[in-house]
Design an enzyme around this catalytic site. Structure first.
Site, PDB file in Angstrom:
ATOM      1  NE  ARG A 134      -1.956   5.311   5.526  1.00  0.00           N
ATOM      2  CZ  ARG A 134      -3.395   5.113   5.764  1.00  0.00           C
ATOM      3  NH1 ARG A 134      -4.029   6.190   5.244  1.00  0.00           N
ATOM      4  NH2 ARG A 134      -3.863   4.170   6.457  1.00  0.00           N
TER       5      ARG A 134
ATOM      6  CE  LYS B 294      -1.950   1.509   4.167  1.00  0.00           C
ATOM      7  NZ  LYS B 294      -2.554   1.222   5.318  1.00  0.00           N
TER       8      LYS B 294
ATOM      9  CB  THR C 186      -6.259   0.882   4.397  1.00  0.00           C
ATOM     10  OG1 THR C 186      -5.611   1.917   4.646  1.00  0.00           O
ATOM     11  CG2 THR C 186      -5.565  -0.481   4.183  1.00  0.00           C
TER      12      THR C 186
HETATM   13  C1  R5P Z   1      -2.118   1.121   8.865  1.00  0.00           C
HETATM   14  O1  R5P Z   1      -0.968   0.835   8.778  1.00  0.00           O
HETATM   15  C2  R5P Z   1      -3.294   0.629   9.360  1.00  0.00           C
HETATM   16  O2  R5P Z   1      -2.730  -1.005   9.748  1.00  0.00           O
HETATM   17  C3  R5P Z   1      -4.505   0.690   9.154  1.00  0.00           C
HETATM   18  O3  R5P Z   1      -4.524   0.026   7.807  1.00  0.00           O
HETATM   19  C4  R5P Z   1      -4.898   1.857   8.599  1.00  0.00           C
HETATM   20  O4  R5P Z   1      -4.608   2.754   9.832  1.00  0.00           O
HETATM   21  C5  R5P Z   1      -6.454   2.127   8.353  1.00  0.00           C
HETATM   22  O5  R5P Z   1      -6.588   3.619   8.238  1.00  0.00           O
HETATM   23  P1  R5P Z   1      -7.604   3.834   7.069  1.00  0.00           P
HETATM   24  O6  R5P Z   1      -8.806   3.298   7.267  1.00  0.00           O
HETATM   25  O7  R5P Z   1      -7.775   5.499   7.084  1.00  0.00           O
HETATM   26  O8  R5P Z   1      -7.107   3.765   5.860  1.00  0.00           O
END
Ligand code: R5P
Length: 304
Positions: A194, A192, A228
């Protein structure tokens, strides 16, 4: 032992107390007109082991301060020991400096808890495995993964036709543990990207082989914006997966996340009650599993 709760998740604290055959001990949390708070312990805690339950999700700033005030009041009232149960540990994602000039919020929170002389911390599914090592006091990191494995079996999800999916590299350990609990189920890990300034998920790509599976079970520590999971789901649907389930421990649910998740292509979303999800924010695809018994067992074993 006496158990106290802040205002963040009283239903969870009540279930934990019930499972231990106790009532929550009384305390007063008064909010002044200028929004400052004052905590007053309304029970005798002199020489008593105490437990204070307070997850620190939205509004995390306020819930942390309330927790600090409760700890201070318990200390000044002569509590023998204070265990801070922080089922969701806010500010843990800033666990290092991502860009020049930033602070390390996680370390700052740990410093504050230790300065207040908390004896022990219990939490669930930390974002990173190494977090407990950053404390100088005992920390028990519990996990909802066994609860998830039980639920997956109970739902009779066809695990032979399904693949476990971690939506990012940070979740590798988590996905391996769950795969083992489910008789070595197949798993893959997504990559992923970001945007560090906005937090927006920009891309997700698949690192692994989903073979000919038709169902995917996404596993994550938390759902904040839902970005995510939506990025991961869109990718999986392009790979011939036709049903995507989610199991995530912490329902942070920032802003419009409940609406985003309900409208998404996700089939169902399972979370736990580490964070209180008010009825107005619950949605048809959501199922909330309770960690209360697991937490009560841990408190029983280690806090008296
Ligand atoms: C990030 O590394 C965490 O494990 C989660 O995937 C993340 O915090 C989820 O955040 P969001 O729902 O805003 O994508």
């Amino acid at each position: 032992m006496k158990i106290f709760s802040g205002t963040a998740n009283k239903p969870l604290a009540e279930s934990v107390a019930l499972a231990l055959g106790l009532n929550l001990s009384p305390l007063e949390i008064y909010t002044f007109p200028d929004k400052e708070k004052r905590v007053r312990i309304l029970d005798s805690v002199l020489g008593v082991d105490t437990v204070v339950i307070q997850p620190t999700a939205t509004p995390g700033n306020e819930y942390y301060l309330e927790l600090f005030l409760m700890i201070d009041a318990l200390k000044r009232s002569g509590a023998k020991s204070i265990t801070a149960v922080i089922p969701y540990f806010g500010y843990q994602r800033q666990d290092h400096i991502f860009r020049d000039g930033e602070g390390v919020s996680l370390e700052m929170v740990i410093t504050l808890l230790q300065a207040l002389k908390v004896d022990k911390v219990i939490s669930f599914d930390f974002h990173a495995e190494r977090i407990p090592e950053l404390f100088n006091i005992p920390v028990t990191p519990l996990s909802a993964l066994s609860l998830f494995a039980e639920q997956i079996k109970q739902e009779k999800l066809d695990t032979a036709d399904a693949v476990l999916v971690s939506p990012d590299m940070g979740g590798i350990r988590r996905i391996k543990i769950l795969a083992e609990l489910l008789n070595n189920m197949d798993y893959v890990v997504l990559e992923k990207d970001r945007d560090l300034a906005t937090g927006e998920v920009t891309t997700a790509s698949l690192d692994g082989n989903i073979k000919s599976k038709r169902q995917a079970i996404l596993v994550d520590d938390m759902i904040s914006s839902g970005g995510t999971l939506i990025a991961a789901t869109n990718l999986l649907l392009k790979k011939n997966i036709d049903k995507v389930y989610v199991f995530a421990t912490h329902a942070v649910f920032a802003q419009g996340a409940p609406e985003v998740l309900q409208k998404s292509a996700l089939a169902r979303v399972f979370v736990t009650d580490t964070i209180r999800v008010r009825t107005s924010r619950q949605f048809p695809k959501l199922t909330i599993l309770s960690i209360a018994k697991q937490l009560a067992n841990e408190i029983k074993q280690s806090c008296q």
